[in-house]
Structures are given as C-alpha cells and as structure tokens.
Write a protein that holds these residues in place. Structure first.
Motif, short mmCIF file in Angstrom:
data_model
loop_
_atom_site.label_atom_id
_atom_site.label_comp_id
_atom_site.label_asym_id
_atom_site.label_seq_id
_atom_site.Cartn_x
_atom_site.Cartn_y
_atom_site.Cartn_z
N SER A 58 37.51 61.49 64.91
CA SER A 58 37.88 60.83 66.16
C SER A 58 37.44 59.38 66.09
N ARG A 59 38.18 58.53 66.75
CA ARG A 59 37.85 57.11 66.77
C ARG A 59 36.83 56.83 67.86
N SER A 60 36.01 55.84 67.60
CA SER A 60 35.07 55.42 68.64
C SER A 60 35.83 54.60 69.67
N LYS A 61 35.27 54.52 70.87
CA LYS A 61 35.91 53.77 71.94
C LYS A 61 35.90 52.28 71.60
N LYS A 62 37.05 51.65 71.71
CA LYS A 62 37.13 50.23 71.43
C LYS A 62 36.67 49.43 72.64
N LYS A 63 36.04 48.31 72.36
CA LYS A 63 35.62 47.42 73.44
C LYS A 63 36.84 46.69 73.98
#
Length: 74
Positions: A58-63
């Motif tokens: 899963s991808r981390s949350k983008k800023k």
C-alpha cells in the motif's frame, strides 16, 4: 539523458502492466557486466529489477501541495 528518458518510460510501462520497478542508479557497473556477461563495448548506465510483487503493498499518504510548497518567503 537518453538513458534516463528510456528508464522513465520503462518504469511507466512496467507499472501499467502491474509490475514493480525500481531504478537503481548506485551500483558497480563492472560487477553487473560480469554477472550478466555484458560485452565490453556496452556501457551499463542503470540497473532495474522488474517483477510481480510477492505481496500486495500500500502507498503511504501523500502530503498536500500546501504542506510542501512555499511561495514568496525567504
């Protein structure tokens, strides 16, 4: 520069096919040449392992852009 452009498009194509792709820019060209039996008249400019992931990630949350961009400040 041509190599960088080619690697960028290879990355996009691999991901579009569901593959994982990692462009490695730090490696020892002579060891890669020996391992893969690459002729001396070829220049090794990058290495890119490509394959299907062993497990779903899963991808981390983008800023948001507001969190990383600053305008008119010193």
């Amino acid at each position: 520069m041509d190599g960088a452009i080619a690697m960028a498009y290879m990355t996009l194509e691999a991901v579009s096919l569901g593959l994982q792709f990692c462009w490695l820019g730090w490696f020892q060209p002579e060891k890669v040449r020996a391992l893969l039996h690459i002729p001396e008249d070829y220049v090794v400019i990058a290495v890119a392992p490509v394959g299907y992931p062993a497990a779903e990630g899963s991808r981390s949350k983008k800023k948001t852009s507001e969190e990383v961009v600053v305008y008119n400040k010193m």
